[in-house]
Design a protein around this motif. Sequence first.
Motif, PDB file in Angstrom:
ATOM      1  N   ILE A  16       0.831  -1.215   0.000  1.00 30.30           N
ATOM      2  CA  ILE A  16       0.000   0.000   0.000  1.00 30.30           C
ATOM      3  C   ILE A  16       0.854   1.249   0.000  1.00 30.30           C
ATOM      4  CG2 ILE A  16      -1.602   1.369   1.376  1.00 30.30           C
ATOM      5  CD1 ILE A  16      -2.893  -1.281   2.247  1.00 30.30           C
ATOM      6  N   PHE A  17       1.835   1.315   0.904  1.00 33.53           N
ATOM      7  CA  PHE A  17       2.640   2.531   1.003  1.00 33.53           C
ATOM      8  C   PHE A  17       3.646   2.652  -0.138  1.00 33.53           C
ATOM      9  CE2 PHE A  17       1.357   2.121   5.568  1.00 33.53           C
ATOM     10  CZ  PHE A  17       0.602   3.280   5.592  1.00 33.53           C
ATOM     11  N   SER A  18       4.060   1.532  -0.706  1.00 36.81           N
ATOM     12  CA  SER A  18       4.925   1.594  -1.895  1.00 36.81           C
ATOM     13  C   SER A  18       4.154   2.179  -3.073  1.00 36.81           C
ATOM     14  CB  SER A  18       5.450   0.199  -2.241  1.00 36.81           C
ATOM     15  OG  SER A  18       6.287  -0.307  -1.233  1.00 36.81           O
ATOM     16  N   VAL A  19       2.947   1.682  -3.274  1.00 32.86           N
ATOM     17  CA  VAL A  19       2.109   2.180  -4.369  1.00 32.86           C
ATOM     18  C   VAL A  19       1.748   3.644  -4.148  1.00 32.86           C
ATOM     19  CG1 VAL A  19      -0.136   1.963  -5.497  1.00 32.86           C
ATOM     20  CG2 VAL A  19       1.173  -0.092  -4.921  1.00 32.86           C
ATOM     21  N   LEU A  20       1.372   3.988  -2.916  1.00 33.16           N
ATOM     22  CA  LEU A  20       1.009   5.370  -2.603  1.00 33.16           C
ATOM     23  C   LEU A  20       2.186   6.312  -2.829  1.00 33.16           C
ATOM     24  CD1 LEU A  20      -1.193   7.272  -1.545  1.00 33.16           C
ATOM     25  CD2 LEU A  20      -0.422   6.739   0.786  1.00 33.16           C
ATOM     26  N   GLY A  21       3.377   5.905  -2.392  1.00 37.23           N
ATOM     27  CA  GLY A  21       4.567   6.728  -2.594  1.00 37.23           C
ATOM     28  C   GLY A  21       4.873   6.929  -4.067  1.00 37.23           C
ATOM     29  N   CYS A  22       4.722   5.872  -4.860  1.00 40.25           N
ATOM     30  CA  CYS A  22       4.968   5.976  -6.305  1.00 40.25           C
ATOM     31  C   CYS A  22       3.955   6.896  -6.968  1.00 40.25           C
ATOM     32  CB  CYS A  22       4.920   4.592  -6.943  1.00 40.25           C
ATOM     33  SG  CYS A  22       6.317   3.521  -6.496  1.00 40.25           S
ATOM     34  N   LEU A  23       2.701   6.828  -6.528  1.00 38.17           N
ATOM     35  CA  LEU A  23       1.677   7.704  -7.094  1.00 38.17           C
ATOM     36  C   LEU A  23       1.965   9.171  -6.793  1.00 38.17           C
ATOM     37  CD1 LEU A  23      -1.607   5.701  -6.334  1.00 38.17           C
ATOM     38  CD2 LEU A  23      -0.534   6.084  -8.561  1.00 38.17           C
ATOM     39  N   VAL A  24       2.338   9.456  -5.545  1.00 43.05           N
ATOM     40  CA  VAL A  24       2.651  10.844  -5.175  1.00 43.05           C
ATOM     41  C   VAL A  24       3.881  11.326  -5.933  1.00 43.05           C
ATOM     42  CG1 VAL A  24       3.232  12.409  -3.290  1.00 43.05           C
ATOM     43  CG2 VAL A  24       1.625  10.543  -2.886  1.00 43.05           C
ATOM     44  N   LEU A  25       4.882  10.455  -6.080  1.00 41.86           N
ATOM     45  CA  LEU A  25       6.082  10.817  -6.848  1.00 41.86           C
ATOM     46  C   LEU A  25       5.723  11.088  -8.302  1.00 41.86           C
ATOM     47  CD1 LEU A  25       9.144  11.154  -7.046  1.00 41.86           C
ATOM     48  CD2 LEU A  25       9.306   8.671  -7.421  1.00 41.86           C
ATOM     49  N   GLY A  26       4.844  10.260  -8.862  1.00 42.60           N
ATOM     50  CA  GLY A  26       4.422  10.473 -10.241  1.00 42.60           C
ATOM     51  C   GLY A  26       3.700  11.799 -10.418  1.00 42.60           C
ATOM     52  N   VAL A  27       2.824  12.131  -9.468  1.00 42.63           N
ATOM     53  CA  VAL A  27       2.116  13.420  -9.529  1.00 42.63           C
ATOM     54  C   VAL A  27       3.101  14.577  -9.401  1.00 42.63           C
ATOM     55  CG1 VAL A  27       0.432  14.887  -8.366  1.00 42.63           C
ATOM     56  CG2 VAL A  27      -0.037  12.461  -8.650  1.00 42.63           C
ATOM     57  N   CYS A  84      11.199  18.406   2.213  1.00 38.81           N
ATOM     58  CA  CYS A  84      11.401  18.632   0.779  1.00 38.81           C
ATOM     59  C   CYS A  84      10.432  17.842  -0.090  1.00 38.81           C
ATOM     60  CB  CYS A  84      12.834  18.267   0.400  1.00 38.81           C
ATOM     61  SG  CYS A  84      14.098  19.299   1.177  1.00 38.81           S
ATOM     62  N   PHE A  85      10.140  16.598   0.304  1.00 40.28           N
ATOM     63  CA  PHE A  85       9.369  15.714  -0.580  1.00 40.28           C
ATOM     64  C   PHE A  85       8.059  15.232   0.038  1.00 40.28           C
ATOM     65  CE2 PHE A  85      13.855  15.247  -1.815  1.00 40.28           C
ATOM     66  CZ  PHE A  85      13.774  15.614  -3.147  1.00 40.28           C
ATOM     67  N   ARG A  86       7.783  15.626   1.252  1.00 43.16           N
ATOM     68  CA  ARG A  86       6.499  15.394   1.919  1.00 43.16           C
ATOM     69  C   ARG A  86       6.019  13.948   1.800  1.00 43.16           C
ATOM     70  NH1 ARG A  86       4.338  20.416   3.342  1.00 43.16           N
ATOM     71  NH2 ARG A  86       5.363  22.185   2.333  1.00 43.16           N
ATOM     72  N   GLY A  87       4.932  13.713   1.064  1.00 43.18           N
ATOM     73  CA  GLY A  87       4.311  12.395   1.011  1.00 43.18           C
ATOM     74  C   GLY A  87       5.233  11.311   0.475  1.00 43.18           C
ATOM     75  N   VAL A  88       6.072  11.640  -0.492  1.00 46.78           N
ATOM     76  CA  VAL A  88       7.004  10.660  -1.047  1.00 46.78           C
ATOM     77  C   VAL A  88       7.975  10.184   0.031  1.00 46.78           C
ATOM     78  CG1 VAL A  88       8.807  10.255  -2.760  1.00 46.78           C
ATOM     79  CG2 VAL A  88       6.843  11.690  -3.340  1.00 46.78           C
ATOM     80  N   ALA A  89       8.537  11.130   0.803  1.00 45.83           N
ATOM     81  CA  ALA A  89       9.479  10.783   1.855  1.00 45.83           C
ATOM     82  C   ALA A  89       8.801   9.989   2.971  1.00 45.83           C
ATOM     83  CB  ALA A  89      10.113  12.053   2.426  1.00 45.83           C
ATOM     84  N   LEU A  90       7.581  10.373   3.305  1.00 45.39           N
ATOM     85  CA  LEU A  90       6.867   9.663   4.372  1.00 45.39           C
ATOM     86  C   LEU A  90       6.613   8.213   3.970  1.00 45.39           C
ATOM     87  CD1 LEU A  90       5.376   9.635   7.079  1.00 45.39           C
ATOM     88  CD2 LEU A  90       3.334  10.428   5.871  1.00 45.39           C
ATOM     89  N   CYS A  91       6.154   7.990   2.762  1.00 49.96           N
ATOM     90  CA  CYS A  91       5.904   6.627   2.303  1.00 49.96           C
ATOM     91  C   CYS A  91       7.198   5.817   2.247  1.00 49.96           C
ATOM     92  CB  CYS A  91       5.233   6.649   0.932  1.00 49.96           C
ATOM     93  SG  CYS A  91       3.528   7.241   0.963  1.00 49.96           S
ATOM     94  N   ALA A  92       8.285   6.440   1.805  1.00 48.36           N
ATOM     95  CA  ALA A  92       9.575   5.751   1.758  1.00 48.36           C
ATOM     96  C   ALA A  92      10.024   5.355   3.166  1.00 48.36           C
ATOM     97  CB  ALA A  92      10.624   6.649   1.101  1.00 48.36           C
ATOM     98  N   TYR A  93       9.826   6.252   4.119  1.00 49.44           N
ATOM     99  CA  TYR A  93      10.202   5.961   5.511  1.00 49.44           C
ATOM    100  C   TYR A  93       9.371   4.800   6.061  1.00 49.44           C
ATOM    101  CZ  TYR A  93      11.228   6.694  10.462  1.00 49.44           C
ATOM    102  OH  TYR A  93      11.617   6.528  11.768  1.00 49.44           O
ATOM    103  N   LEU A  94       8.088   4.780   5.768  1.00 49.76           N
ATOM    104  CA  LEU A  94       7.212   3.717   6.255  1.00 49.76           C
ATOM    105  C   LEU A  94       7.594   2.367   5.654  1.00 49.76           C
ATOM    106  CD1 LEU A  94       3.788   5.574   6.127  1.00 49.76           C
ATOM    107  CD2 LEU A  94       5.013   4.872   8.177  1.00 49.76           C
ATOM    108  N   VAL A  95       7.874   2.350   4.362  1.00 50.40           N
ATOM    109  CA  VAL A  95       8.265   1.100   3.709  1.00 50.40           C
ATOM    110  C   VAL A  95       9.574   0.596   4.303  1.00 50.40           C
ATOM    111  CG1 VAL A  95       8.990   0.051   1.528  1.00 50.40           C
ATOM    112  CG2 VAL A  95       7.035   1.610   1.580  1.00 50.40           C
ATOM    113  N   LEU A  96      10.519   1.498   4.564  1.00 48.65           N
ATOM    114  CA  LEU A  96      11.788   1.103   5.174  1.00 48.65           C
ATOM    115  C   LEU A  96      11.560   0.523   6.562  1.00 48.65           C
ATOM    116  CD1 LEU A  96      14.892   1.055   5.082  1.00 48.65           C
ATOM    117  CD2 LEU A  96      14.865   3.365   6.056  1.00 48.65           C
ATOM    118  N   GLU A  97      10.717   1.177   7.361  1.00 51.52           N
ATOM    119  CA  GLU A  97      10.439   0.680   8.712  1.00 51.52           C
ATOM    120  C   GLU A  97       9.727  -0.666   8.658  1.00 51.52           C
ATOM    121  OE1 GLU A  97      11.137   2.135  11.925  1.00 51.52           O
ATOM    122  OE2 GLU A  97      12.584   3.000  10.528  1.00 51.52           O
ATOM    123  N   LEU A  98       8.834  -0.843   7.705  1.00 53.75           N
ATOM    124  CA  LEU A  98       8.138  -2.119   7.566  1.00 53.75           C
ATOM    125  C   LEU A  98       9.089  -3.238   7.159  1.00 53.75           C
ATOM    126  CD1 LEU A  98       4.908  -0.844   5.795  1.00 53.75           C
ATOM    127  CD2 LEU A  98       4.965  -2.021   8.002  1.00 53.75           C
TER     128      LEU A  98
END
Length: 254
Positions: free
Chosen positions: A134-145, A203-217
């Motif tokens: 979920i967070f990988s897909v969400l992060g990719c979507l925000v990065l794409g936007v 700097c990257f808001r939602g993208v960074a948050l999703c990346a951090y969550l995926v790393l922690e998971l």
Amino acid sequence: MVTAASIGVSVKTLFIVLFCVLTASFAHLFIFGDYISCFDIHSRWLILITADFTSFAVVIGAWISYKESSWIVAVVLVSTMYLFGSLVSLGYILTQFYKLSHEEYVKDPLYFVLARRQKRDVSGGSSVVAARVIFSVLGCLVLGVLIYTLILELSPSYIKYFASCFVTTAIDMNIYVVTFSVWIAYKESSWASALFWIVLLVCFRGVALCAYLVLELSYLSPHQPASLIILNATNRETSVVQPSNSFNSLLWNT
């Protein structure tokens, strides 16, 4: 010497100040501004802000669902968050602070704010994998936007589309950044690591948050509940061990 109680009071005070600032900003927008202009679909930058906001709201919503025993309460809170932004999440966080007892403030206030008030069964395995997806897909979507918006609109001309609500929107988004920055600072044992992720979040808001969550998971085994990423390493170890003394009993039974 900095104590857990003083940290808790400082964080609570910070959120009270942010809540007052955002309340005043919303009041000014509703009284003197044009609230409808915040939903101008012609602004590509508004789409980016919506994507960032969605990533923040999903994470806060997941935490609220974890905290609340009633799914109805969780759904209502998450739904109203899309109307009033971080005003709802700040109010919820402050409510958790006001529920703390004196003993909880002395022990570890941030833990008791983040953790459930009662022990409930949690599942591991698929929930960890699902959260990663979920967070990988969400992060990719925000990065794409983000990339799409930068390519098509390099200048911050989005202000002309919703100028009357720009200040409120900026305050709202930055409050989410501050909120998650506090959480990252709580989780990270190293100030260098915490500062690194906070800078990325700014700097990257939602993208960074999703990346951090995926790393922690990725640090969790498939047999652990995904909700463990909410806690720092010390509290995480405490939470997965059955209580054997009065302090651990307090953690489980409050």
